[in-house]
Motif scaffolding. Structure first.
Motif, PDB file in Angstrom:
ATOM      1  N   LYS A   1      10.375  -7.749 -21.022  1.00 42.55           N
ATOM      2  CA  LYS A   1       9.284  -6.839 -21.337  1.00 42.55           C
ATOM      3  C   LYS A   1       8.175  -7.006 -20.290  1.00 42.55           C
ATOM      4  CE  LYS A   1       5.979  -5.557 -24.883  1.00 42.55           C
ATOM      5  NZ  LYS A   1       5.416  -5.909 -26.196  1.00 42.55           N
ATOM      6  N   LEU A   2       7.885  -5.939 -19.586  1.00 40.90           N
ATOM      7  CA  LEU A   2       6.804  -5.935 -18.607  1.00 40.90           C
ATOM      8  C   LEU A   2       5.517  -5.571 -19.342  1.00 40.90           C
ATOM      9  CD1 LEU A   2       5.856  -6.132 -15.669  1.00 40.90           C
ATOM     10  CD2 LEU A   2       6.477  -3.735 -15.398  1.00 40.90           C
ATOM     11  N   ILE A   3       4.635  -6.533 -19.505  1.00 40.58           N
ATOM     12  CA  ILE A   3       3.394  -6.324 -20.244  1.00 40.58           C
ATOM     13  C   ILE A   3       2.326  -5.733 -19.338  1.00 40.58           C
ATOM     14  CG2 ILE A   3       1.574  -7.468 -21.563  1.00 40.58           C
ATOM     15  CD1 ILE A   3       3.747  -9.590 -22.299  1.00 40.58           C
ATOM     16  N   ALA A   4       2.213  -6.269 -18.129  1.00 42.31           N
ATOM     17  CA  ALA A   4       1.204  -5.772 -17.189  1.00 42.31           C
ATOM     18  C   ALA A   4       1.684  -6.000 -15.766  1.00 42.31           C
ATOM     19  CB  ALA A   4      -0.124  -6.474 -17.408  1.00 42.31           C
ATOM     20  N   ILE A   5       1.266  -5.102 -14.880  1.00 43.71           N
ATOM     21  CA  ILE A   5       1.561  -5.230 -13.456  1.00 43.71           C
ATOM     22  C   ILE A   5       0.331  -4.757 -12.699  1.00 43.71           C
ATOM     23  CG2 ILE A   5       2.648  -2.952 -13.340  1.00 43.71           C
ATOM     24  CD1 ILE A   5       4.580  -4.100 -11.231  1.00 43.71           C
ATOM     25  N   GLY A   6      -0.022  -5.472 -11.652  1.00 38.32           N
ATOM     26  CA  GLY A   6      -1.205  -5.083 -10.880  1.00 38.32           C
ATOM     27  C   GLY A   6      -1.363  -5.972  -9.663  1.00 38.32           C
ATOM     28  N   GLY A   7      -2.417  -5.725  -8.949  1.00 40.87           N
ATOM     29  CA  GLY A   7      -2.696  -6.493  -7.746  1.00 40.87           C
ATOM     30  C   GLY A   7      -3.347  -5.603  -6.705  1.00 40.87           C
ATOM     31  N   ASP A   8      -3.281  -6.049  -5.471  1.00 40.61           N
ATOM     32  CA  ASP A   8      -3.824  -5.237  -4.385  1.00 40.61           C
ATOM     33  C   ASP A   8      -2.839  -5.241  -3.216  1.00 40.61           C
ATOM     34  OD1 ASP A   8      -4.190  -7.696  -3.114  1.00 40.61           O
ATOM     35  OD2 ASP A   8      -6.336  -7.766  -3.485  1.00 40.61           O
TER      36      ASP A   8
ATOM     37  N   GLU B   1       0.850  -1.192   0.000  1.00 42.77           N
ATOM     38  CA  GLU B   1       0.000   0.000   0.000  1.00 42.77           C
ATOM     39  C   GLU B   1       0.886   1.243   0.000  1.00 42.77           C
ATOM     40  OE1 GLU B   1      -3.999  -1.241   2.369  1.00 42.77           O
ATOM     41  OE2 GLU B   1      -2.287  -0.745   3.620  1.00 42.77           O
ATOM     42  N   GLY B   2       0.381   2.312  -0.573  1.00 38.00           N
ATOM     43  CA  GLY B   2       1.050   3.611  -0.541  1.00 38.00           C
ATOM     44  C   GLY B   2       2.456   3.599  -1.094  1.00 38.00           C
ATOM     45  N   LYS B   3       3.398   4.105  -0.295  1.00 37.15           N
ATOM     46  CA  LYS B   3       4.793   4.228  -0.734  1.00 37.15           C
ATOM     47  C   LYS B   3       5.440   2.871  -0.988  1.00 37.15           C
ATOM     48  CE  LYS B   3       5.753   8.671   1.414  1.00 37.15           C
ATOM     49  NZ  LYS B   3       6.586   9.398   2.379  1.00 37.15           N
ATOM     50  N   ALA B   4       5.079   1.866  -0.217  1.00 38.36           N
ATOM     51  CA  ALA B   4       5.648   0.529  -0.413  1.00 38.36           C
ATOM     52  C   ALA B   4       5.244  -0.031  -1.772  1.00 38.36           C
ATOM     53  CB  ALA B   4       5.211  -0.417   0.700  1.00 38.36           C
ATOM     54  N   LYS B   5       4.008   0.184  -2.152  1.00 36.69           N
ATOM     55  CA  LYS B   5       3.531  -0.270  -3.462  1.00 36.69           C
ATOM     56  C   LYS B   5       4.271   0.466  -4.576  1.00 36.69           C
ATOM     57  CE  LYS B   5      -0.640  -0.540  -6.296  1.00 36.69           C
ATOM     58  NZ  LYS B   5      -2.078  -0.292  -6.329  1.00 36.69           N
ATOM     59  N   ASP B   6       4.386   1.776  -4.456  1.00 36.46           N
ATOM     60  CA  ASP B   6       5.094   2.578  -5.463  1.00 36.46           C
ATOM     61  C   ASP B   6       6.551   2.138  -5.592  1.00 36.46           C
ATOM     62  OD1 ASP B   6       2.756   4.018  -5.819  1.00 36.46           O
ATOM     63  OD2 ASP B   6       3.395   5.675  -4.520  1.00 36.46           O
ATOM     64  N   PHE B   7       7.218   1.931  -4.452  1.00 33.25           N
ATOM     65  CA  PHE B   7       8.612   1.493  -4.457  1.00 33.25           C
ATOM     66  C   PHE B   7       8.751   0.130  -5.121  1.00 33.25           C
ATOM     67  CE2 PHE B   7      11.997  -1.036  -2.567  1.00 33.25           C
ATOM     68  CZ  PHE B   7      13.098  -0.247  -2.850  1.00 33.25           C
ATOM     69  N   THR B   8       7.859  -0.799  -4.778  1.00 34.18           N
ATOM     70  CA  THR B   8       7.903  -2.156  -5.325  1.00 34.18           C
ATOM     71  C   THR B   8       7.707  -2.144  -6.831  1.00 34.18           C
ATOM     72  OG1 THR B   8       7.060  -3.028  -3.240  1.00 34.18           O
ATOM     73  CG2 THR B   8       6.897  -4.465  -5.164  1.00 34.18           C
ATOM     74  N   TYR B   9       6.709  -1.408  -7.312  1.00 31.20           N
ATOM     75  CA  TYR B   9       6.449  -1.329  -8.751  1.00 31.20           C
ATOM     76  C   TYR B   9       7.642  -0.709  -9.486  1.00 31.20           C
ATOM     77  CZ  TYR B   9       1.451  -2.561  -8.481  1.00 31.20           C
ATOM     78  OH  TYR B   9       0.254  -3.210  -8.325  1.00 31.20           O
ATOM     79  N   LYS B  10       8.204   0.342  -8.916  1.00 33.55           N
ATOM     80  CA  LYS B  10       9.349   1.009  -9.533  1.00 33.55           C
ATOM     81  C   LYS B  10      10.546   0.057  -9.607  1.00 33.55           C
ATOM     82  CE  LYS B  10      12.213   5.152  -9.031  1.00 33.55           C
ATOM     83  NZ  LYS B  10      12.491   6.329  -8.216  1.00 33.55           N
ATOM     84  N   HIS B  11      10.781  -0.678  -8.546  1.00 37.33           N
ATOM     85  CA  HIS B  11      11.899  -1.624  -8.506  1.00 37.33           C
ATOM     86  C   HIS B  11      11.698  -2.750  -9.525  1.00 37.33           C
ATOM     87  CE1 HIS B  11      15.285  -3.782  -6.852  1.00 37.33           C
ATOM     88  NE2 HIS B  11      14.534  -4.860  -6.746  1.00 37.33           N
ATOM     89  N   ILE B  12      10.495  -3.268  -9.629  1.00 40.17           N
ATOM     90  CA  ILE B  12      10.205  -4.336 -10.591  1.00 40.17           C
ATOM     91  C   ILE B  12      10.402  -3.830 -12.018  1.00 40.17           C
ATOM     92  CG2 ILE B  12       8.336  -5.729 -11.569  1.00 40.17           C
ATOM     93  CD1 ILE B  12       7.358  -6.100  -8.645  1.00 40.17           C
ATOM     94  N   LYS B  13       9.924  -2.636 -12.309  1.00 40.98           N
ATOM     95  CA  LYS B  13      10.085  -2.067 -13.655  1.00 40.98           C
ATOM     96  C   LYS B  13      11.566  -1.890 -13.997  1.00 40.98           C
ATOM     97  CE  LYS B  13       5.639   0.277 -13.635  1.00 40.98           C
ATOM     98  NZ  LYS B  13       4.914   1.546 -13.560  1.00 40.98           N
ATOM     99  N   ALA B  14      12.350  -1.398 -13.049  1.00 38.87           N
ATOM    100  CA  ALA B  14      13.781  -1.200 -13.282  1.00 38.87           C
ATOM    101  C   ALA B  14      14.503  -2.537 -13.482  1.00 38.87           C
ATOM    102  CB  ALA B  14      14.404  -0.438 -12.118  1.00 38.87           C
ATOM    103  N   THR B  15      14.133  -3.547 -12.713  1.00 39.69           N
ATOM    104  CA  THR B  15      14.750  -4.862 -12.827  1.00 39.69           C
ATOM    105  C   THR B  15      14.412  -5.497 -14.174  1.00 39.69           C
ATOM    106  OG1 THR B  15      14.651  -5.148 -10.431  1.00 39.69           O
ATOM    107  CG2 THR B  15      14.960  -7.135 -11.759  1.00 39.69           C
TER     108      THR B  15
END
Length: 67
Positions: free
Chosen positions: A45-52, A24-38
């Motif tokens: 190729k990252l086609i889709a990312i999502g979840g809750d 949630e919040g900053k942790a979610k943003d950090f995680t998504y950013k890290h996954i995209k960079a990796t």
């Protein structure tokens, strides 16, 4: 002459320990950013990312040498 065609796509799912809402919040943003960079670093190729807040889904495509 033989030809081959391949298309490697993976559906990756992570779930948080004990169903705790870490994503949630900053942790979610950090995680998504890290996954995209990796993904970019490894030419995936990252086609889709999502979840809750308790799980995360990725749809990625990779080259056959990375599989």
């Amino acid at each position: 002459m033989a030809h081959s065609l391949y298309e490697l796509k993976y559906h990756v799912i992570w779930h948080t320990k004990n169903n705790y809402p870490y994503l949630e919040g900053k942790a979610k943003d950090f995680t998504y950013k890290h996954i995209k960079a990796t993904c970019k670093l490894h030419a995936v190729k990252l086609i889709a990312i999502g979840g809750d807040a308790v799980h995360l889904h990725l749809l990625i495509a990779s080259k056959k040498w990375l599989s």
